[in-house]
Scaffold this active site. Structure first.
Site, short mmCIF file in Angstrom:
data_model
loop_
_atom_site.label_atom_id
_atom_site.label_comp_id
_atom_site.label_asym_id
_atom_site.label_seq_id
_atom_site.Cartn_x
_atom_site.Cartn_y
_atom_site.Cartn_z
N ASP A 95 -15.85 12.00 -20.15
CA ASP A 95 -16.00 11.39 -21.46
C ASP A 95 -17.31 11.87 -22.07
O ASP A 95 -18.12 12.51 -21.41
CB ASP A 95 -15.91 9.87 -21.39
N ASP A 269 -6.84 6.07 -18.55
CA ASP A 269 -7.90 5.88 -17.54
C ASP A 269 -8.45 4.48 -17.64
O ASP A 269 -8.39 3.85 -18.70
CB ASP A 269 -9.04 6.88 -17.76
N CYS A 307 4.70 -1.37 -0.44
CA CYS A 307 3.68 -0.32 -0.59
C CYS A 307 3.46 0.39 0.73
O CYS A 307 3.41 -0.24 1.79
CB CYS A 307 2.37 -0.95 -1.08
N CYS A 309 0.74 2.49 1.24
CA CYS A 309 -0.64 3.00 1.28
C CYS A 309 -1.26 2.71 2.65
O CYS A 309 -0.73 1.92 3.44
CB CYS A 309 -1.48 2.38 0.17
N CYS A 312 -1.87 -1.09 3.31
CA CYS A 312 -0.67 -1.88 3.59
C CYS A 312 -0.01 -1.50 4.91
O CYS A 312 0.67 -2.32 5.53
CB CYS A 312 0.31 -1.76 2.43
N HIS A 338 -5.76 0.61 -2.04
CA HIS A 338 -4.44 0.04 -2.38
C HIS A 338 -4.21 0.05 -3.89
O HIS A 338 -3.15 0.48 -4.35
CB HIS A 338 -4.32 -1.38 -1.85
#
Length: 373
Positions: A95, A269, A307, A309, A312, A338
């Site tokens: 940015d 974002d 999930c 991930c 998890c 996560h």
């Protein structure tokens, strides 16, 4: 002019303005719609770059203002650019620093030249202008650079917003004139105009005329009611060219991502997923989980049964609560992992739904399980 970054439209949903595309950059192709994890100070908080890559993130965002103050853009240049400095081999968007300096309130002063401000770190005085923002971002070596703009607050009167957007256009022209590294970096313009639809149109016409490779919608999700934000966004997207990437800045909750995609936005974002993780909050398939709650003290089930991930697969809610209550760093690490995985995976499902022309069906089923936002 040949641009370093280009957009490829693959498919448009038949019932909405949602679209499936690709953004091609010098550091790889980004499948869109996409959520970009935020690495403000050249790091996604509580995450290793390898973890961010493994979850499928193809682009991250870093912050010009913060990297200018620490460690300094010349140091990053000497290190070989931001990609090498932070060990990230995929795309980076930076940015402009505009939002941060305008957020300083009494610590900054706006002029036609730019914004004079005092550092939030040590009080030292600085001037951030369109040219300086480009100089910093050129040194950082990001694939996508954002133009230096003024983000009008909400609420703001019409005269203020009109003057602000016109200054933003003048600053964009100065950014484009200063930026010459067009084969390696691309400059995106930013639409402003507050909550005034005619001013949004005016801003869009001014920036689209400069024929940039992508355009962002700024100045939304800055405190206005959700209904108003979506009403304004409805028109904003239509003012931008369909053959260029469209980026809605600062949005990261699941509902805003779905609503943005439905209106034709490609890129998003937000610091939200990592910020709430540090406060013990998790996004799950069945809504937010506040791991601080006492009911999880003896809950040995996984955080989200849907999930896959790392968090998890390996840890229970009871353990995550224990980490948080003990103020252990691992709490922020596991919850950040996560939350980012959750959003990256959700965006992948959105892309697939658009490809199969069932975006609204997927949105409806997601909302039904997730519950209140």
């Amino acid at each position: 002019m040949k641009h370093a970054v280009t957009y490829e439209l693959i498919k448009t949903d038949s019932k909405t303005k949602a679209r499936r595309g690709r953004v091609h950059t010098p550091h790889g192709t980004i499948e869109t719609p996409v959520f970009m994890p935020v690495g403000t100070a050249a790091t996604v908080k509580a995450m290793r770059p390898e973890q961010v890559r493994e979850m499928g993130a193809e682009i991250i965002l870093s912050n010009t203002y913060h990297l200018y103050l620490r460690p300094g853009h010349e140091i990053v240049r000497e290190a070989g650019g931001l990609h090498k400095f932070m060990n990230w081999d995929r795309a980076i968007l930076t940015d402009s620093g505009g939002f941060q300096v305008f957020s300083l309130g009494a610590l900054r002063k706006i002029t036609e030249e730019g914004v004079e401000f005092r550092s939030h770190i040590d009080g030292s005085k600085h001037m951030l202008s369109p040219e300086k923002s480009m100089e910093i971002q050129n040194a950082l070596g990001s694939d996508i650079m954002m133009a230096f703009d003024e983000c009008a607050p909400y609420p703001a009167d019409r005269d203020y917003v009109k003057n602000s957007l016109e200054r933003t256009t003048r600053w964009l022209k100065r950014c484009k004139e200063y930026h010459t590294n067009t084969e390696k970096q691309s400059l995106f313009g930013i639409m402003q105009g507050g909550m005034y639809k005619d001013l949004r149109y005016e801003s869009a016409m001014q920036i689209v005329d400069l024929d940039l490779p992508g355009y962002a919608i700024g100045g939304l999700s800055v405190g206005e009611p959700k209904d108003l934000m979506l009403e304004v966004l409805d028109d904003c997207v239509d003012y931008l060219p369909s053959e260029k990437a469209r980026y809605l800045m600062g949005v990261g909750s699941p509902d805003y991502l779905f609503e943005g995609v439905e209106r034709g936005v490609d890129m998003f974002d937000c610091v939200l997923p990592t910020r709430i993780a540090r406060h013990g909050m998790a996004m799950t398939s069945y809504g937010r989980v506040n791991i601080k709650n006492a009911k999880y003290e003896r809950d040995f089930e996984t955080l989200d049964s849907e999930c896959d991930c790392y968090t998890c697969r390996n840890y229970s809610k009871a353990y995550l609560r224990h980490l948080y209550k003990c103020d252990e760093m691992l709490s922020a690490m596991l919850l950040s992992n996560h939350n980012l995985h959750f959003l990256v995976n959700m965006m992948g499902n959105i892309r697939k739904a658009i490809e199969e022309d069932r975006f609204l069906e997927y949105k409806k089923s997601f909302y039904a399980k997730y519950g209140r936002f």
